[in-house]
Design a protein around this motif. Structure first.
Motif, PDB file in Angstrom:
ATOM      1  N   PRO A 177       0.795  -1.230   0.000  1.00 20.83           N
ATOM      2  CA  PRO A 177       0.000   0.000   0.000  1.00 20.83           C
ATOM      3  C   PRO A 177       0.826   1.277   0.000  1.00 20.83           C
TER       4      PRO A 177
ATOM      5  N   SER B 146       0.914   3.961  -3.120  1.00 19.49           N
ATOM      6  CA  SER B 146       0.475   5.328  -2.863  1.00 19.49           C
ATOM      7  C   SER B 146       1.576   6.330  -3.175  1.00 19.49           C
TER       8      SER B 146
ATOM      9  N   ILE C 119      -6.988   2.158  -2.190  1.00 21.41           N
ATOM     10  CA  ILE C 119      -7.690   3.124  -1.345  1.00 21.41           C
ATOM     11  C   ILE C 119      -6.756   4.246  -0.918  1.00 21.41           C
ATOM     12  N   LEU C 120      -5.543   3.885  -0.526  1.00 27.24           N
ATOM     13  CA  LEU C 120      -4.582   4.872  -0.055  1.00 27.24           C
ATOM     14  C   LEU C 120      -4.134   5.805  -1.179  1.00 27.24           C
TER      15      LEU C 120
ATOM     16  N   LEU D 293      -8.831   3.335   7.342  1.00 22.97           N
ATOM     17  CA  LEU D 293      -8.031   4.465   6.873  1.00 22.97           C
ATOM     18  C   LEU D 293      -8.812   5.779   6.906  1.00 22.97           C
TER      19      LEU D 293
ATOM     20  N   ALA E 236     -12.061  -6.916   2.685  1.00 23.96           N
ATOM     21  CA  ALA E 236     -10.799  -6.204   2.894  1.00 23.96           C
ATOM     22  C   ALA E 236     -10.904  -4.762   2.406  1.00 23.96           C
ATOM     23  N   ALA E 237     -11.590  -4.566   1.286  1.00 22.88           N
ATOM     24  CA  ALA E 237     -11.748  -3.212   0.761  1.00 22.88           C
ATOM     25  C   ALA E 237     -12.600  -2.364   1.699  1.00 22.88           C
TER      26      ALA E 237
ATOM     27  N   GLY F  66     -10.827  -1.955   5.085  1.00 24.49           N
ATOM     28  CA  GLY F  66      -9.627  -1.150   4.909  1.00 24.49           C
ATOM     29  C   GLY F  66      -9.940   0.319   4.750  1.00 24.49           C
ATOM     30  N   ALA F  67     -10.981   0.630   3.982  1.00 25.46           N
ATOM     31  CA  ALA F  67     -11.382   2.028   3.816  1.00 25.46           C
ATOM     32  C   ALA F  67     -11.834   2.616   5.143  1.00 25.46           C
TER      33      ALA F  67
ATOM     34  N   GLU G  82      -6.233  -4.163  -2.383  1.00 23.42           N
ATOM     35  CA  GLU G  82      -7.310  -3.254  -1.994  1.00 23.42           C
ATOM     36  C   GLU G  82      -6.795  -2.006  -1.271  1.00 23.42           C
ATOM     37  N   HIS G  83      -5.917  -2.195  -0.294  1.00 21.46           N
ATOM     38  CA  HIS G  83      -5.519  -1.068   0.550  1.00 21.46           C
ATOM     39  C   HIS G  83      -4.650  -0.065  -0.196  1.00 21.46           C
TER      40      HIS G  83
END
Length: 346
Positions: A245, A249, A277-278, A305, A297-298, A301-302, A273-274
């Motif tokens: 992640p 990012s 999102i990041l 975060l 996980a998505a 994880g969102a 997924e992470h």
């Protein structure tokens, strides 16, 4: 409605739709709203083929045997590990008198619905397939329902190329829709595509650029970076492991000067997924086009975060998606070249 969605083909468990069923009835006799296809070629989805190949250590004969076993036991190509299947091309054999599908006997077509819900019988033992690639020469038959989606193959593209494009045609169409939804005064829309050198990734990148977005394609290796950079399909190309992640990012922010408005995940491995999102700005959108995505996980994880992002499941269907994807390929020779190179390699 029961006939239109294929409930009569469900063997077990009772009461579910064909995609959720463990086993389908793939008899060749068709109902009033059904269509029978004479199968010519399957296209296994990337996540399913990768899982099967890894499981068998690249042994093509073992992969072929497992695909045959899945189809024989389930009446469809529905990988029990990945939950995914693929699609197929063939020739229309027979059309039921009440079928709403725009095809006739003799049409050469591609099914635009998943093999996970398509009754299927293989009759040639996949003798023409070495088990080493996603495209599978095959003989047999498949059944489409009234609510299925199908397209007649274009005459100006090789069938293998059209099949590869149709397999991922939802990705560019939905990317275009989402990017244009952000259009307006202010900063331009930016799009990051994880897995930008693959089939769905290259089409999503191209659709985003055609819609006016600034783009970065994130790839896993220097070889993929050279391929994507040489094709000129993205404003920036970055190398990062989509499962890391922080690395993903950082790569996106460095390329775009900040997080992306839209992040599209086209990587066919778990754990991306992470990073997606990041990599996405507050108020932005993440589109998951990978069958390897874990939606718990998505979502979790969102939440963890505190990420204010919209997350979309790329379900493979957008009205007009097949025509849109073909238009992207026709308008962009570099995309066509990437697809043809991938097909040739397999």
């Amino acid at each position: 409605m029961a006939f239109a969605v294929g409930l009569s083909r469900v063997v077990e468990p009772a009461g579910v739709l064909p995609q959720a069923a463990w086993k389908l009835d793939a008899r060749p006799e068709i109902g009033a709203d059904e269509v029978r296809i004479r199968v010519e070629r399957l296209n296994l989805d990337a996540a399913s083929f990768r899982q099967l190949s890894a499981k068998h250590g690249g042994d093509g004969a073992a992969v072929r045997a497992e695909v045959l076993g899945i189809v024989a036991s389930r009446g469809k190509m529905h990988n029990p590990v990945t939950g995914s299947g693929g699609m197929l091309i063939g020739v229309v054999d027979e059309v039921g008198p009440e079928s709403p599908l725009p095809v006739k006997a003799g049409d050469r077509v591609a099914t635009l619905v998943s093999l996970t819900l398509t009754p299927l019988v293989i009759t040639d033992g996949l003798a023409g397939w070495d088990g080493l690639g996603e495209q599978v020469p095959a003989s047999g038959h498949a059944i489409l329902f009234g609510r299925s989606v199908v397209a007649v193959l274009p005459e100006d593209l090789a069938p293998e190329l059209a099949l590869a494009v149709f397999d991922v045609c939802g990705a560019p169409a939905l990317t275009d829709r989402v990017v244009r939804g952000y259009a307006g005064p202010g900063a331009p829309v930016s799009v990051a595509v994880l897995g930008g050198a693959g089939k769905s990734g290259s089409l999503a990148l191209t659709a985003a650029r055609l819609a006016g977005a600034r783009t970065v394609g994130v790839v896993v290796s220097d070889a993929e970076r050279e391929s994507l950079s040489g094709a000129g399909l993205a404003d920036h190309v970055a190398v990062a492991d989509a499962r890391d992640p922080v690395a993903v990012s950082a790569a996106v922010v460095a390329a775009l000067g900040g997080p992306a408005t839209v992040t599209v995940v086209c990587v066919d491995v778990p754990g991306c997924e992470h990073g997606a999102i990041l990599s996405t700005a507050a108020g932005g959108t993440v589109i998951f086009f990978s069958m390897a995505t874990s939606f718990p996980a998505a979502a979790l994880g969102a939440e963890g975060l505190a990420a204010d992002v919209t997350m979309l499941v790329g379900n493979g269907y957008v009205p007009g998606h097949a025509e849109f994807a073909l238009d992207v390929v026709r308008r962009t020779p570099a995309v066509r070249a990437l697809f043809e190179a991938r097909i040739s390699a397999h």
